[in-house]
Write an enzyme that holds these catalytic residues in place. Sequence first.
Site, short mmCIF file in Angstrom:
data_model
loop_
_atom_site.label_atom_id
_atom_site.label_comp_id
_atom_site.label_asym_id
_atom_site.label_seq_id
_atom_site.Cartn_x
_atom_site.Cartn_y
_atom_site.Cartn_z
N HIS A 1 -2.28 7.50 7.02
CA HIS A 1 -1.27 8.35 6.37
C HIS A 1 -1.90 9.66 5.90
O HIS A 1 -1.31 10.73 6.04
CB HIS A 1 -0.66 7.65 5.14
CG HIS A 1 0.47 6.73 5.46
ND1 HIS A 1 1.61 7.14 6.11
CD2 HIS A 1 0.65 5.42 5.19
CE1 HIS A 1 2.45 6.10 6.23
NE2 HIS A 1 1.88 5.04 5.69
N GLY B 1 0.83 -1.19 0.00
CA GLY B 1 0.00 0.00 0.00
C GLY B 1 0.87 1.25 0.00
O GLY B 1 2.01 1.21 0.47
N GLN C 1 2.87 9.92 1.42
CA GLN C 1 4.22 9.34 1.49
C GLN C 1 5.12 9.79 0.34
O GLN C 1 6.34 9.68 0.44
CB GLN C 1 4.14 7.80 1.49
CG GLN C 1 3.46 7.24 2.74
CD GLN C 1 3.34 5.74 2.64
OE1 GLN C 1 2.37 5.22 2.12
NE2 GLN C 1 4.35 5.03 3.13
N HIS D 1 -4.44 1.58 7.51
CA HIS D 1 -3.06 2.09 7.60
C HIS D 1 -2.85 3.24 6.60
O HIS D 1 -2.28 4.27 6.95
CB HIS D 1 -2.11 0.91 7.34
CG HIS D 1 -0.65 1.27 7.28
ND1 HIS D 1 0.27 0.72 8.15
CD2 HIS D 1 0.05 2.08 6.45
CE1 HIS D 1 1.48 1.21 7.85
NE2 HIS D 1 1.37 2.03 6.83
N GLU D 2 -3.35 3.05 5.38
CA GLU D 2 -3.16 4.08 4.35
C GLU D 2 -4.01 5.32 4.63
O GLU D 2 -3.56 6.45 4.41
CB GLU D 2 -3.45 3.53 2.95
CG GLU D 2 -2.62 2.33 2.51
CD GLU D 2 -1.13 2.48 2.75
OE1 GLU D 2 -0.61 3.62 2.68
OE2 GLU D 2 -0.46 1.46 3.03
N CYS E 1 5.90 -0.41 7.03
CA CYS E 1 5.52 0.77 6.26
C CYS E 1 6.71 1.21 5.43
O CYS E 1 7.83 1.21 5.92
CB CYS E 1 5.12 1.89 7.23
SG CYS E 1 4.68 3.42 6.41
N LEU E 2 6.46 1.57 4.17
CA LEU E 2 7.56 2.01 3.31
C LEU E 2 8.20 3.29 3.83
O LEU E 2 9.35 3.58 3.52
CB LEU E 2 7.06 2.21 1.87
CG LEU E 2 6.60 0.93 1.15
CD1 LEU E 2 6.03 1.27 -0.22
CD2 LEU E 2 7.74 -0.09 1.02
NI NI Z 1 2.63 3.09 5.57
#
Ligand code: NI
Length: 168
Positions: free
Chosen positions: A137, A46, A51, A133-134, A91-92
Site C-alpha cells: 500500500h 492491517g 488507505q 500487503h501493507e 483489503c479494507l
Molecule cells: Ni489492504
Amino acid sequence: MSILTILEFPDERLRKKATPVKNIDNNLQTLITDMFETMYHSSGIGLAATQVNVHLQLLVIDTSEEKNTPLCLINPEIISKDGEFEYNEGCLSVPLSFEKIIRPGHIVVKGLDRNGEAIEIEANDLLSTCIQHEIDHLNGKLFVDYLSPLKRQRIKTKLEKRHRMAGE
Ligand code: NI
C-alpha cells in the site's frame, strides 16, 4: 479518537507513493491511534496510512484472534524474505473481494515503533503476508495487482457500481 474514511479501489490516491516519516510528534500519535481505531472498527487486520489518504510510511497491524496485539511500523523496510505462503487476501480498500495470493512466507522487516525506537521483526505466514500487503500500500500497490487483468477488471466494475449506488 475518530474513525477515518478509507479510500476504495479504484481511487487513484491509493496509487500515491508514501514518503518517510520524519517527525514522530503528537499529530502522528493521534493518526496512529485513529488508524488502530479505524482498523478494529472495520474488522481489518492491517491498515496503511495511504488507505486513509495520508501518504506517509506508516502502518498498523493486529493479526491476533483476540485483537490484543497491536503492531505499528514506521518507515518499514523488508531486509530478507524467503519461503512461500498462500492466503485468501482481502483489503479494507477492496471490500467484498477475497483472492488467493502467494507471497514469501518468512520475512525480516525493520523500522521504527510508534515511539521512534528501532525495531526488527521476524514474521511468518499470516503476519508475513499482512506486513507485505501493507508495505505494498505504501508503494501504491494493491493485492488486485497480483491478479489477472480480467479478475482485476471484474472487481473494479463491481466496486464502481457499488460506489454509484452509494451516490459517491
Ligand atoms: Ni489492504
